[in-house]
Design an enzyme around this catalytic site. Structure first.
Site, PDB file in Angstrom:
ATOM      1  CB  SER A   1      -0.885  -0.008   1.257  1.00 19.63           C
ATOM      2  OG  SER A   1      -1.406   1.265   1.494  1.00 19.63           O
TER       3      SER A   1
ATOM      4  CD  GLU B   1      -1.477   6.951   2.935  1.00 19.07           C
ATOM      5  OE1 GLU B   1      -0.404   7.132   3.544  1.00 19.07           O
ATOM      6  OE2 GLU B   1      -2.119   7.870   2.404  1.00 19.07           O
TER       7      GLU B   1
ATOM      8  CG  HIS C   1      -6.286   4.626   5.904  1.00 13.93           C
ATOM      9  ND1 HIS C   1      -6.856   5.807   6.339  1.00 13.93           N
ATOM     10  CD2 HIS C   1      -5.861   4.866   4.642  1.00 13.93           C
ATOM     11  CE1 HIS C   1      -6.780   6.708   5.371  1.00 13.93           C
ATOM     12  NE2 HIS C   1      -6.177   6.157   4.323  1.00 13.93           N
TER      13      HIS C   1
HETATM   14 ZN   LIG Z   1      -5.980   6.946   2.403  1.00 16.27          ZN
END
Ligand SMILES: [Zn+2]
Length: 222
Positions: free
Chosen positions: A72, A74, A93
């Site tokens: 990801s 993130e 998230h």
């Molecule tokens: Zn996000």
């Protein structure tokens, strides 16, 4: 396969986020900490057909230890939260609608409901930073300190727990409370629970937890 059970759990939770409407397309991510590794959803992969092999395993530097797909975008955010919160073992998230809407108009979601005891009380909105950056990771993990939920300005929500099930449950609670607050706001000036009222709610939660444990212990003896 390395951490197969946890990879299956991450894949299942990502699908759950999608089917429950908490995210659209691939606009959220899920991870579990396993020792020195983090098991995390891949970047840009359709969550409808994720398999354990699609889930990435990274080390504390974000380097891929196992997996065929890019982790990801993130990943730095997840790593920063784990680093500054040793008790956290799972993160969800989501770009959920109501929490994201709240992030554009408030600096925190006030204590609109007693269930927010499970989130650590009022939920702060962390400052806006570009997605996927170390700056976003830093401001978000800082705002999270001492809580299990944070809202990210013009972005979404992040919840933590010691299990993925609990982190997902908190994501649902945060989204529901955000919805209640916005609905109430459209009809007038919502009543907000005081610190004393939240403290009493927490005592009551703890009391029922103890009762459940005691009941279970008696049942197991029979
Ligand atoms: Zn996000």
């Amino acid at each position: 396969m390395l951490h197969e059970k946890q990879r299956a759990e991450v894949a299942q939770t990502a699908l759950g986020l999608l089917t429950s409407g908490l995210i659209v397309n691939t606009s959220g991510n899920v991870s579990i900490r396993v020792g020195e590794h983090v098991v995390i959803t891949p970047s840009g992969r359709d969550y409808k057909s994720l398999t354990p092999g699609d889930i990435a395993v990274v080390n504390t530097k974000g380097e891929v230890v196992d997996g065929e797909m890019l982790p990801s975008s993130e990943t730095p955010l997840h790593l920063a939260v784990y680093e500054s919160n040793p008790d956290v073992a799972a993160i969800v998230h989501a770009h959920s609608v109501y929490a994201t809407a709240i992030s554009t108009i408030l600096d925190q979601l006030p204590t609109i409901h007693y269930q927010m005891t499970d989130l650590g009380g009022a939920v702060p909105v962390a400052p806006y930073r570009t997605f996927g950056t170390d700056e976003l990771a830093a401001v978000t993990s800082q705002a999270l300190q001492g809580r299990s939920a944070v809202i990210m300005k013009n972005h979404g929500s992040l919840t933590t727990a010691n299990t993925l099930d609990k982190a997902l449950g908190r994501c649902v609670t945060l989204e529901w409370c955000s919805k209640v607050y916005l609905k109430a706001l459209s009809g007038g000036s919502p009543n907000i629970l005081s610190a004393d009222e939240m403290a009493l709610a927490q005592q009551q939660m703890d009391s029922f937890d103890a009762k459940r444990q005691a009941f279970k212990a008696v049942k197991n003896q029979v």
